[in-house]
Enzyme design. Structure first.
Site, PDB file in Angstrom:
ATOM      1  N   ASP A 291       0.839  -1.207   0.000  1.00 53.16           N
ATOM      2  CA  ASP A 291       0.000   0.000   0.000  1.00 53.16           C
ATOM      3  C   ASP A 291       0.870   1.252   0.000  1.00 53.16           C
ATOM      4  OD1 ASP A 291      -2.130   1.729   0.279  1.00 53.16           O
ATOM      5  OD2 ASP A 291      -2.460   1.310   2.395  1.00 53.16           O
ATOM      6  N   GLU A 325      -2.599  10.574  -0.452  1.00 53.74           N
ATOM      7  CA  GLU A 325      -3.812   9.757  -0.479  1.00 53.74           C
ATOM      8  C   GLU A 325      -4.132   9.244   0.911  1.00 53.74           C
ATOM      9  OE1 GLU A 325      -5.943   5.787  -0.796  1.00 53.74           O
ATOM     10  OE2 GLU A 325      -4.077   6.383   0.158  1.00 53.74           O
ATOM     11  N   HIS A 446      -1.251  -1.012   6.775  1.00 54.78           N
ATOM     12  CA  HIS A 446      -0.938   0.181   7.578  1.00 54.78           C
ATOM     13  C   HIS A 446      -0.046  -0.140   8.776  1.00 54.78           C
ATOM     14  CE1 HIS A 446      -4.226   3.155   6.040  1.00 54.78           C
ATOM     15  NE2 HIS A 446      -3.415   2.731   5.089  1.00 54.78           N
TER      16      HIS A 446
END
Length: 511
Positions: A291, A325, A446
């Site tokens: 990510d 983002e 994350h």
């Protein structure tokens, strides 16, 4: 990626599990009319080695720059430089475009006390992203709350300036119920009425009782906390009895500047542009290789192979590597906001790629606006690739939590691919894709462990090739799907949680 497409996955893994192979463009039944261009040469040029090499480079950048590539850091700047150098060498026209975005950093543990009781951060309450820094102590004032919550619809607490009685000369803390309008509207109304702090509590409808990460979208004037519905009830009772409380948020909240990187092909019709995007920033917790070095690396390798193969697109292809983002889709939103009406009208479709290498993956085709025939065409082009390759897939509904949102909001057809974030893999998905049911699709979502050691190379290759096939078909089509969008709703109404209206800014709910 913010917690992307985290909620329900539409059923319908229609493909059958098969050995991985380059996808031949085969029978007409496996093509979408107008999108029959043979992409096999480009698809075959996309390799695991090529895509992962970019992911490894972005890992190395993070390793030597505090372990992340978050917006406004040297890691993000170095990531932009790396991608731009590769594109410039391949002959692309590139530009780096700065934009302002709101920055927020918590500097200490927030606190909440009321009626002589101190409550527990992370259990009873949490901070609101972009809360003002500081503390406030004073009487509690319940703002037009509805307990129990309305049987239908949503609470309107705090959505109008008239909801707030004047705070008066003594310090006061507004106690506001979630519902109907954005949290930022409620806090702005409280500030305008002279309040010194805000506590927003969950609404109390089914699935609207617990804590979740919420955002005000931009720096606010007042320290703001969010609580469970249960604690909200207690605070309202205390407010009605004339009680007092104290809130504190130790935070830095300000506007900062970061960048988008945009590159486009020299050729192709400028009035029929295919925009292909991925965000380049990571969260601060880790290097962000799935990510989203994975999506960024896939579209970079696609751009480089298109140049190497000297592909001459009929329609211009524009690649975007978005910044910030993870903080609220700010890069893609800034890009869309910068478009003139004519420039926006020239975009035939936006294709978004955010997380394609999840360790415990599922192969998910992102659906766009359900009211748009053109969005359905984008979905079909992706679907036909998986069907031709005899690979499994599922659909996942758009909920506004990735960079396609700003494009969809102005009526541009959207679609994308995604391999999963923190949603739990179902038994059905384990049968379709392998992996472990009952575990997150990306266990390192994350987290610091989102490194190049914890990715799926198989998923990287499958989805990178699906990206190449679909981008090529859009680059070569003479079918203008925008003409099929005229009757579609221009703004996508996002719905989550039992159909109640909500919307996201990055990983956080804004309403």
């Amino acid at each position: 990626m913010k917690s992307k497409w985290k909620s329900a996955l539409a059923g319908g893994g229609l493909g059958m599990v098969a050995a991985l192979a380059p996808a031949p463009d085969a029978a007409a039944s496996h093509q979408v009319p107008g999108f029959e261009a043979d992409a096999s040469r480009l698809v075959g040029a996309i390799t695991t080695k090529g895509v992962v090499a970019h992911m490894n480079e972005l890992q190395w950048i993070a390793d030597y720059r505090d372990g992340n590539r978050a917006a406004t850091t040297s890691g993000h700047a170095a990531s932009v430089s790396y991608v731009r150098r590769k594109l410039d060498a391949a002959g692309y026209r590139t530009s780096v475009r700065s934009f302002d975005y709101p920055y927020f950093k918590l500097r200490g543990t927030p606190s909440l006390s009321a009626g002589g009781t101190s409550y527990v951060d992370g259990r009873d309450f949490t901070y609101m992203e972009f809360s003002g820094g500081g503390s406030a102590a004073g009487r509690l004032v319940a703002i037009d709350v509805q307990i129990p919550p309305p049987a239908s619809g949503s609470s309107t607490s705090g959505c109008e300036a008239a909801d707030f009685p004047p705070a008066g000369a003594e310090p006061a803390i507004a106690v506001i119920q979630r519902g109907t309008c954005d949290f930022s509207v409620k806090v702005a109304n409280a500030a305008a009425a002279g309040y010194d702090g805000v506590v927003i509590f969950n609404e109390g409808q089914p699935d609207r009782t617990d804590l979740f990460p919420g955002t005000l979208g931009e720096p606010a004037a007042l320290p703001t906390l969010f609580t469970t519905y249960a604690l909200g009830q207690k605070l309202v009772t205390l407010a009605d009895a004339g009680g007092s409380g104290r809130v504190e948020v130790k935070a830095r909240s300000e506007m900062r500047k970061t960048y988008n990187l945009v590159a486009e092909t020299a050729g192709g019709r400028a009035d029929r542009v295919v925009v292909v995007g991925a965000h380049l920033d990571s969260v601060r917790e880790g290097p962000g290789i799935n990510d989203n070095a994975s999506g960024s690396g896939a579209i970079l390798e696609l751009a480089l192979q298109m140049a190497k193969l000297k592909i001459q697109p009929k329609n211009k292809v524009r690649f975007g590597w978005w910044g910030a983002e993870e903080l609220g889709l700010f890069g893609s939103t800034a890009y869309v906001d910068s478009l003139s009406e004519q420039q926006a009208a020239s975009i035939m479709a936006y294709l978004n790629f955010d997380m394609i290498a999840s360790h415990n993956y599922a192969w998910l085709i992102q659906q766009g606006n359900p009211d748009s025939a053109a969005d359905k065409v984008v979905e079909q082009v992706f679907t036909k690739y998986f069907q031709r390759a005899r690979l499994p897939y599922q659909y996942t509904p758009a909920d506004g939590r990735s960079d396609y949102a700003a494009f969809s909001d102005i009526g541009i057809p959207v679609g994308g691919l995604f391999s999963g974030a923190d949603a739990i893999k179902t038994e059905k998905q384990a049968r379709l894709f392998g992996g472990v049911a009952g575990q997150p699709l990306d266990p390192c979502y994350h987290k610091a462990c989102d490194t190049n050691r914890y990715i799926s190379r198989r998923s990287t290759l499958v989805l990178s090739r699906a990206i190449a096939d679909t981008v090529y078909k859009f680059a070569m089509t003479e079918r203008d799907i925008r003409l099929e969008n005229i009757q579609a709703a221009q703004a996508r109404v996002m719905t989550v949680q039992t159909g109640q209206e909500a919307r996201y800014r990055g990983p956080h709910l804004a309403r």
